[in-house]
Design a protein around this motif. Structure first.
Motif, PDB file in Angstrom:
ATOM      1  N   PRO A  34       0.830  -1.212   0.000  1.00 56.40           N
ATOM      2  CA  PRO A  34       0.000   0.000   0.000  1.00 56.40           C
ATOM      3  C   PRO A  34       0.863   1.261   0.000  1.00 56.40           C
ATOM      4  N   GLY A  35       0.476   2.239  -0.809  1.00 52.95           N
ATOM      5  CA  GLY A  35       1.230   3.490  -0.865  1.00 52.95           C
ATOM      6  C   GLY A  35       2.525   3.399  -1.627  1.00 52.95           C
ATOM      7  N   ALA A  36       2.682   2.336  -2.434  1.00 51.72           N
ATOM      8  CA  ALA A  36       3.933   2.166  -3.169  1.00 51.72           C
ATOM      9  C   ALA A  36       4.171   3.308  -4.157  1.00 51.72           C
ATOM     10  N   GLY A  37       3.093   3.836  -4.726  1.00 50.40           N
ATOM     11  CA  GLY A  37       3.238   4.938  -5.682  1.00 50.40           C
ATOM     12  C   GLY A  37       3.933   6.137  -5.063  1.00 50.40           C
ATOM     13  N   ARG A  38       3.531   6.505  -3.843  1.00 53.34           N
ATOM     14  CA  ARG A  38       4.162   7.645  -3.160  1.00 53.34           C
ATOM     15  C   ARG A  38       5.624   7.348  -2.843  1.00 53.34           C
ATOM     16  N   ALA A  39       5.900   6.092  -2.502  1.00 56.52           N
ATOM     17  CA  ALA A  39       7.291   5.719  -2.208  1.00 56.52           C
ATOM     18  C   ALA A  39       8.155   5.838  -3.453  1.00 56.52           C
ATOM     19  N   PHE A  40       7.630   5.423  -4.621  1.00 61.09           N
ATOM     20  CA  PHE A  40       8.390   5.540  -5.869  1.00 61.09           C
ATOM     21  C   PHE A  40       8.615   7.009  -6.233  1.00 61.09           C
TER      22      PHE A  40
END
Length: 276
Positions: free
Chosen positions: A123-129
């Motif tokens: 979850p929230g991988a997009g923000r991490a990338f």
């Protein structure tokens, strides 16, 4: 150590640095097993001091110093030939390496921290990338090494750090460390190597979830794990796993097991390595 016949071979177990490194690894293993807070840092500190006392590594010339900016690389941008074929090729290569290094690190650390969903999604991988991409570009402009996600973050997760406050605390400590360069730069590799081995052992916990009796799943997983140390690249390991997984699913008639995006990604990776 290096070998012309077998690439690697057993090192000299009578050499002081080797023995000290092994002792440090066992110390870290014992401390982690006993749930001692700061086990990795304690191990690094003990081995570093041991190396200095035994004369295996030069000690620090001091403790504090005023940091100086990297004048040679700070803001040293050159846009000449930006859109040439050579530069675009290098850019794509760096893109693939950073993308898959980040993906492998996020999934590995996320699994260790218990962040993954039952489907294996983060979850929230997009923000991490996005954060990783911004950090990578900012680091280049500031003249530093790549500011990206590192697998060593597993050490912090193992100690209980699982919130954004942990990252902020680490960032503040890194900022303060700029004033302790004489001390930190004297820490030898023999002190940090055992900690990295311990982090690698922590990351292997996810291997128990691989269905090893299904070879179309086991082989890509094995290639992923094996290729990382042999190529010294998380990106190459992830690439090997993706391509082999897609090919095996197609050859075994289980193409529905994988998402169409994965097949497209596998094709792009195969093309990239064919042309590289």
């Amino acid at each position: 150590m290096a070998s012309p016949e077998t690439l690697v071979q057993m090192g000299n177990l009578h050499e002081g640095r080797v023995l000290l490194g092994l002792a440090g690894l066992l110390l870290i293993g014992a401390l982690v097993t006993r749930r001692v807070k700061g086990a990795l840092l304690i191990g690094i500190a003990v081995v570093a001091v041991g190396a200095w006392v035994l004369g295996l590594s030069p000690g620090p010339s001091g403790v504090f110093s005023w940091p100086s900016p990297p004048r040679e690389t700070l803001g040293a941008l050159d846009f000449r030939g930006l859109f040439s074929a050579k530069v675009l090729g290098v850019t794509l290569a760096l893109l693939f390496v950073d993308l898959f290094d980040t993906a492998g690190t996020l999934l590995g650390v996320g699994r260790l921290g218990g962040f993954l969903t039952p489907k294996g999604e983060l979850p929230g991988a997009g923000r991490a990338f996005v954060a990783d991409a911004v950090g990578t570009m900012a680091g280049a402009v500031l003249g530093t090494s790549a500011i990206t996600t590192y697998i060593e973050s597993a050490a912090g997760v193992e100690e209980g750090g699982r919130t954004g406050l942990t990252a902020v605390t680490v960032a503040a400590l890194f900022l303060l460390s700029l004033f302790c360069i004489p001390l930190l730069s004297a820490i030898p590799s023999v002190a940090t190597a055992p900690a990295l081995v311990a982090v690698g052992a922590m990351m292997m916990s996810g291997a128990v979830e691989v269905p090893w009796t299904r070879f179309d799943e086991a082989l890509p997983a094995f290639l992923t794990v094996a290729m990382m140390p042999f190529t010294y690249s998380i990106a190459h390991g992830v690439s090997a796993g993706i391509v082999s997984y897609a090919v095996l699913k197609l050859l075994t008639g289980r193409h529905r097991d994988a998402h169409p995006v994965l097949y497209g990604l596998a094709g792009l990776l195969g093309l990239y390595h064919a042309l590289a």
